[in-house]
Every structure is written in structure tokens, then in C-alpha cells.
Scaffold this active site. Structure first.
Site, PDB file in Angstrom:
ATOM      1  N   SER A 169      11.294 -34.069  33.337  1.00  0.00           N
ATOM      2  CA  SER A 169      12.029 -34.266  32.084  1.00  0.00           C
ATOM      3  C   SER A 169      13.533 -34.042  32.199  1.00  0.00           C
ATOM      4  O   SER A 169      14.250 -34.201  31.216  1.00  0.00           O
ATOM      5  CB  SER A 169      11.452 -33.374  30.983  1.00  0.00           C
TER       6      SER A 169
ATOM      7  N   LYS B 291      15.636 -36.841  30.981  1.00  0.00           N
ATOM      8  CA  LYS B 291      16.139 -36.923  29.612  1.00  0.00           C
ATOM      9  C   LYS B 291      17.638 -36.628  29.531  1.00  0.00           C
ATOM     10  O   LYS B 291      18.297 -37.022  28.567  1.00  0.00           O
ATOM     11  CB  LYS B 291      15.349 -35.979  28.705  1.00  0.00           C
TER      12      LYS B 291
ATOM     13  N   SER C  93      11.682 -31.507  24.251  1.00  0.00           N
ATOM     14  CA  SER C  93      11.377 -32.444  25.330  1.00  0.00           C
ATOM     15  C   SER C  93      10.394 -33.518  24.869  1.00  0.00           C
ATOM     16  O   SER C  93       9.331 -33.718  25.447  1.00  0.00           O
ATOM     17  CB  SER C  93      10.822 -31.702  26.553  1.00  0.00           C
TER      18      SER C  93
END
Length: 498
Positions: free
Chosen positions: A83, A86, A332
Site C-alpha cells: 500500500s 498509494k 488505506s
């Protein structure tokens, strides 16, 4: 049943989302480090931890003020970011769309109002808004009622053509698809609550008062689109709760199994919905019914594109992007990453697809100093095991972002270590809960099977703001032990004096 429960437990650490607190029995790996050592010596001592044997670990440390590279361990090695992807998606969205950008949803008609009858089709046109809620659909219905409409002589049509019709990114594991972490992406979608997990429904399992009856199941929002298959059993008070909730692949049958004691606590799960456009349309039809608006004649509910000459009846805009980044980055939210990717493709390449959206993201991060020759981007959330980026490029991105006007919104979206408020601490709210890291480490977490990452900002003991990235790939065993190593690196930076 036990296999399904085991599979669910196995998948949960991969989600990297904020539904539950991460609790680490964190060993202080920094206690034995000589504080008179150089920063390089301190970091190398941590990286000598036997739990990293067999892993590939990239670490990059820069000065935030100048971008000077202070430390690099496998810093140019391409690794899976999980993640931490991101960070690229959010920076690109701020760079290209801007912090004030808003999504929209429209209600239109190709007909005319005759008294209280709308003689024509009613279109619900989605343009990617992941924040659309049941209450927004209620407001649309109230707006139509306010125009005097109580009957519709036509079809109810959902238009999701703003994006393409590919619902899942190409590398998403099939085993992630039933869960909210792998929800399908559509331009027309709704969320069950203000976490804004678009394309999902909340399923709650509660004890009934009768041991001869199954447990009580509630869906939020209520709808007729999913089918609850309740195979639960009530057991005696004091028994062990054992409940599994999983959507059957390719259907909207949500299978609930297991045992619930009479005094048991509720079980709650976010389940993805198969084909979320139809889900949004179903909930909208219920809102219309609840507001006294009915369909007459041979009306149907279907999907189609809105005609160019359709007339706008009402609409809703989402919160600005800088506000949406809070649940996206703090919790997230995978769906937000994919929706933003497709939105950038639609706005800048006239195609709401992953391919075009990733082209926009790559262009944006290259402008922010990332080398186009060192990265491979496959989705916007980081769920792919085929996305690659070196740690040195991540710290370069974080350095360059500071020069942009949108940087305050970017930094504000990152989880803050040890801050217990969910939308402040996010996925770091129960990590690094003491000085000197609490409230100091501001960073994005990442986790997939065998991957754990942490990248962001921290200020040293003597006031030097630092940028760091830790990408740990190919580990086996406990993820909490790997996170302890990440935390030790951040703690070392926070306590270091130059």
C-alpha cells in the site's frame, strides 16, 4: 466451516485497512544500540536482525530539506511497495486533479413531467464517486418529490459508462475478491458508511433470544440485491462464538455459518458486492419507494447509457479530494486508489481504465523525480504483486512532493504514529505509541502476503526533518515481528542526533 474461517483469518493481514487496531507486543530493538554510533552503524545493526534473513529489504533515508541521501540499503532494488503504492496514487491525484477536485453523481430524465407523472426514463448516472451513501439517494428521491413527481412512467436505468466495465484489477487475487479489500470498481457505486468502502455492504450477525433459531443478520444498507444465506446456530450462553461471513464467488449470496452463543457479541464484516452498479440502483429504487414515488406501466430496472439530450433533475458532488484523502490514506482504502486511477484516466486520457489511469500516475510521479526506468505500476492501491518501485525512488517522491502547493493536504493524509483517533493515527494508531515517535512519525503503511512497508517523514532529536522508506519483501512468519523492525528504524531516526 473451519476452512472458511481459517482462510478469512489468513487474509485479514493482507488488507492493510483500518477496520481493526494493529497491536504489536513491540520489542524495543533500539535499546542495545550505542547512541554514540553513526546513523549508518545504528541502521546496519537493526538490519542485521535474523528475522530479515532471506528477505530483500530496501531502506532509503534522505534529508527533507535538501534531498541528500543519508543512507541506502538495497535502495535501488525494485521491490513490491504494497500500500505504499498509494503514495504515488495520492500524489498523482493531487498533482493532476488538484486538492479541490470533486466527483459527481447525477439524476436525469429523457422525458417530461406531466402533473405528478414523469413520463420517461429515470437515469442514475455515476461518475466515480466513492462517497455516495444511502442518505444521498434519499436526498435525490426527496428532490424528485419536491418537484411534484410521485409516479414514473418509464424505466429506472443505471449508467456506469464513465469508467470501463472491467471491475477488478488484473493482478487481484481471486481469494481477495469476496472481501472489502478487493471490492469491484464501478463508476456507479455506493458505500455503506463514512469509511466509504465503495461497492460493499456491512453484514452484522447478532445473537437471537431463542436457542432453536438462527442468529439475527442485518445488512447495511438494507437492499434486495444481495441474498443472505443464514446457516448459523445459536448455542448455550457462555459458549464460544465462531462465525464466518463470506460472499460466494460470482454471486451475491452471502454465506453466514457458525455458532453464536446466547450472550455473544455481534460479528461485523464488510463484504464486497458482485456488480455494484446494480446494487446502487436497487438502493435508489428503495429510496424512491420510501419517498412515495412509484413506477407505473411496464417499467424495468436495467443498465444503459444516458442520452445526450437528457435533462438534469438533481445531482450531488463529493467532498473535495483533499478531504477524501483522509479515509483513503489513513485507513488505506483500496477502492479509493483504484477509483482515483480510473478517474485520472477518464479526465486526462478520455478513458476510465486502469491502463490509461496508470499512464497518468506514471507521468505525474516522473515529474516528481521518480525514474521511469525503475518502476512498474499495475494498480492504484498496491494490491498487485507485480508493482515495483525502489526505496530510493519513494524517498525522492516524498522529497519532491514538499515543493508542491498541495503538499499540506498530502502530509495531512498520512497516518500519525501513536495517535489513537482513527482518522488521525489511521493504520499507525497503535504503533510507536511513546516518545520520540508518537505524533512524530508520519508515514504510510503497507502489507501484503510476505510484504511489509513503511515510508514517510520523521524529525530527529535535534530537529532535522528526515524522509524514510522501508520496503521488506519475501519474509516468512510473523508480520508483527517485521513491523517491529520498521518501527525500530523510525525510532532510531527520531532519537538520532546529528
Amino acid at each position: 466451516m473451519l476452512y472458511a474461517l481459517f482462510a478469512l483469518l489468513l487474509l485479514m493481514p493482507m488488507a492493510d485497512q483500518g477496520k481493526a487496531l494493529f497491536v504489536d507486543a513491540s520489542a524495543d530493538l533500539t535499546e542495545e544500540i550505542d547512541q554514540n554510533s553513526t546513523l549508518k552503524e545504528k541502521l546496519e545493526a537493526i538490519l542485521n536482525d535474523q528475522r530479515l534473513n532471506g528477505t530483500v529489504t530496501g531502506v532509503s533515508i534522505r534529508k527533507a530539506e535538501t534531498g541528500e541521501l543519508l543512507f541506502s540499503h538495497e535502495g535501488n532494488t525494485r521491490l513490491h511497495p504494497a500500500s505504499n503504492m498509494k503514495l504515488l496514487t495520492s500524489a498523482a491525484a493531487l498533482e493532476k486533479l488538484g486538492p479541490d477536485y470533486q466527483f459527481s453523481t447525477e439524476v436525469l430524465t429523457d422525458g417530461q413531467t406531466k402533473g405528478k407523472v414523469l413520463d420517461g426514463n429515470l437515469y442514475l448516472k455515476g461518475k466515480g464517486d466513492p462517497t455516495l451513501l444511502k442518505e444521498d439517494l434519499n436526498q435525490f428521491a426527496a428532490d424528485l418529490k419536491g418537484k411534484g413527481i410521485t409516479k414514473i412512467k418509464g424505466d429506472l436505468i443505471g449508467d456506469d459508462s464513465w469508467f470501463d466495465d472491467i471491475r477488478l484489477s488484473q493482478d487481484l487475487n481471486w481469494s481477495d475478491e469476496p472481501f472489502y479489500t478487493g471490492a469491484q470498481v464501478s463508476a456507479l457505486t455506493i458505500s455503506p458508511d463514512d469509511d466509504y468502502d465503495a461497492g460493499t455492504v456491512i453484514i452484522e450477525v447478532m445473537p437471537s433470544d431463542d436457542i432453536d433459531s438462527p442468529a439475527i443478520v442485518r445488512a447495511t444498507p438494507e437492499n434486495d440485491y444481495i441474498t443472505i444465506v443464514n446457516n448459523t446456530e445459536m448455542i448455550a450462553e457462555g459458549g464460544t462464538k465462531d462465525i464466518s461471513i463470506e460472499r460466494e464467488h460470482g454471486t451475491n449470496n452471502i454465506i453466514i455459518e457458525g455458532e453464536m452463543p446466547l450472550n455473544g457479541t455481534n460479528s461485523k464484516s464488510w463484504s464486497s458486492v458482485w456488480e455494484p452498479s446494480g446494487y446502487a440502483l436497487d438502493v435508489f429504487k428503495q429510496s424512491l419507494t420510501e419517498h412515495g414515488i412509484s413506477f407505473i406501466g411496464k417499467s424495468t430496472v436495467k443498465a444503459a447509457e444516458t442520452p445526450d439530450n437528457a435533462r438534469l433533475l438533481t445531482s450531488k458532488k463529493s467532498m473535495p479530494l483533499e478531504e477524501l484523502l483522509i479515509p483513503f490514506m489513513k485507513l488505506s482504502n483500496n477502492g479509493h486508489g483504484e477509483i482515483l486511477t480510473k478517474e485520472m484516466g477518464r479526465v486526462f486520457k478520455d478513458e476510465g481504465s486502469w491502463d490509461k489511469g496508470l499512464e497518468v500516475i506514471k507521468d505525474a510521479v516522473v515529474d516528481l523525480g521518480v525514474s521511469p526506468k525503475t518502476i512498474q505500476l499495475r494498480d492504484g492501491s498496491g494490491m498487485s504483486h507485480k508493482t515495483y518501485i525502489p526505496a530510493n525512488d519513494l524517498t525522492q517522491l516524498l522529497f519532491s512532493a514538499q515543493q508542491r502547493s498541495w503538499y499540506p493536504a498530502f502530509e495531512n493524509s498520512l497516518p500519525v504514529a501513536g495517535m489513537t483517533e482513527r482518522l488521525v493515527g489511521g493504520t499507525l494508531r497503535s504503533r510507536m505509541t511513546a516518545e520520540p515517535t508518537k505524533g512524530n512519525v508520519i508515514a504510510k503503511t503497507g502489507s501484503l502476503t510476505s510484504v511489509s512497508t513503511l515510508s514517510g517523514y520523521v524529525t530527529s532529536q535535534d530537529g532535522e526533518k528526515l524522509i524514510f522508506s522501508v520496503l521488506i519483501n519475501n519474509y516468512l512468519g510473523s508480520s508483527s515481528g517485521i513491523r517491529q523492525i520498521e518501527d525500530a528504524i523510525a525510532t532510531t531516526l527520531a532519537s538520532h542526533t546529528f
